[in-house]
Scaffold this motif. Structure first.
Motif: not given
Length: 366
Positions: A316-329
């Protein structure tokens, strides 16, 4: 009434201050400050302490992770399984090499749930990163079985488990490579940055020594493009002093944890457990509570410091936003991030302070 800090590095220094100061002067007066006798001696002594064949001193724990995956030729298109609640440096060690982290939820001991690993394995999986959080050991027996069955490498992140064991064996010696940090807050912490890589593989160790020194195996001869990641003589010398006291320092942390486990009786917190067959060195004493923020505020109001390890999971960090995960995963991980709280845990804490921490936690009512 003075606030009890979550950590106090000065007190740990003062426990063996004359030895540290003597060693610092020795190093300063030696006239040799990079890749000298102190590094060689520390590498030999720490390898002997853990039972590993090789120890290679490096500039940081993150560098150890980066080099570990590089040594195993993990790069673009390759996947590495890692616990979702790990510190973000664990993930960076994978992604800096172009690899892809595949997150798995933690178990009841705040570590990688071995029983969830196989469901995360794909044809692209190349390794499992076992992160021994908070001084607790992962289930290395089960992880080893899975790795062997699927032909996977195992890398251990031991940044928080210096001296911890599983089934009588030191963490960092189960996998292909063990990575340690010597950041000052660690059980075996230096007085600046530092780290090391452990392995029983002669070739991996030799290549790591080359890569840490610009890719040079002998002066001005460069075998490949490396990096500057050398544990310096000062840190190595000071770490040698601390290593000579590490068992005693870890025993003190176990005593502190024992007091907390026996004394905290609050119905509003869940105390940590130790995996059967494991011995924790209690890098952190981490409780869980749905009222974490309220408890943290109450502790501070009553002169007790605390820390949150860690408030934002890597996915959920900004650094790994590109991985496409979301809250609840990863709900278990995300719930832990909302509930974990580390109580004061450091060498040199007094019994009176321990008792105050216990009393304050027990007086908390949401």
């Amino acid at each position: 009434m003075a606030t009890i800090p979550a950590n106090d590095l000065r007190r740990q220094f003062e426990l063996h201050q004359p030895e540290y100061e003597k060693k610092a002067l020795e190093v300063l007066r030696s006239g040799w400050y990079i890749l000298g006798n102190e590094v060689q001696q520390f590498e030999a002594e720490f390898a002997a302490y853990t039972g590993a064949r090789h120890c290679v001193g490096l500039a940081s724990g993150l560098d150890a992770l980066i080099l570990a995956f590089r040594l195993l030729n993990i790069g673009p298109g390759d996947e590495v399984i890692v616990c979702a609640n790990a510190y973000i440096a664990c993930v960076m060690g994978i992604t800096v090499n172009g690899g892809t982290p595949v997150f798995v939820e933690p178990d009841g001991y705040d570590n990688l749930d071995a029983e969830r690993i196989e469901a995360a394995i794909t044809p692209r999986t190349k390794a499992i990163l076992a992160v021994h959080l908070f001084g607790q050991s992962c289930d290395m027996e089960r992880i080893g079985q899975i790795a062997r069955a699927h032909g996977l490498y195992v890398v251990e992140d031991c940044a928080q488990s210096h001296g911890s064991t599983f089934q009588g064996r030191q963490t960092g010696t189960f996998g292909d490579i063990g990575c340690f940090s010597f950041y000052p807050t660690k059980n075996l912490g230096g007085f600046g940055d530092g780290g090391c890589l452990m392995t029983d593989d002669d070739q991996l160790a030799a290549r790591c020594r080359t890569l840490r020194n610009y890719g040079s195996s002998r002066k001005y001869h460069f075998d490949e493009v490396g990096m500057n990641s050398r544990l310096d003589e000062m840190q190595a010398g000071l770490l040698r002093v601390k290593l000579s006291h590490l068992d005693q320092l870890n025993e003190e942390r176990c005593r502190i944890a024992g007091c907390y486990l026996q004394g905290i009786r609050s119905a509003y917190v869940t105390l940590p457990q130790v995996r059967p067959g494991a011995v924790s060195t209690w890098h952190q004493f981490v409780i869980h509570t749905p009222w974490r923020d309220a408890l943290k505020a109450f502790l501070l109001e009553n002169g007790v410091g605390s820390e949150i390890h860690y408030p934002i999971p890597p996915h959920l960090s900004q650094a790994y936003r590109h991985l496409g995960y979301h809250e609840g995963d990863f709900p278990i991980t995300e719930q832990s991030a909302r509930e974990v709280l580390s109580l004061p845990m450091f060498n040199g804490i007094t019994q009176q302070e321990i008792d105050r921490v216990i009393d304050t936690v027990n007086r908390f009512h949401p």
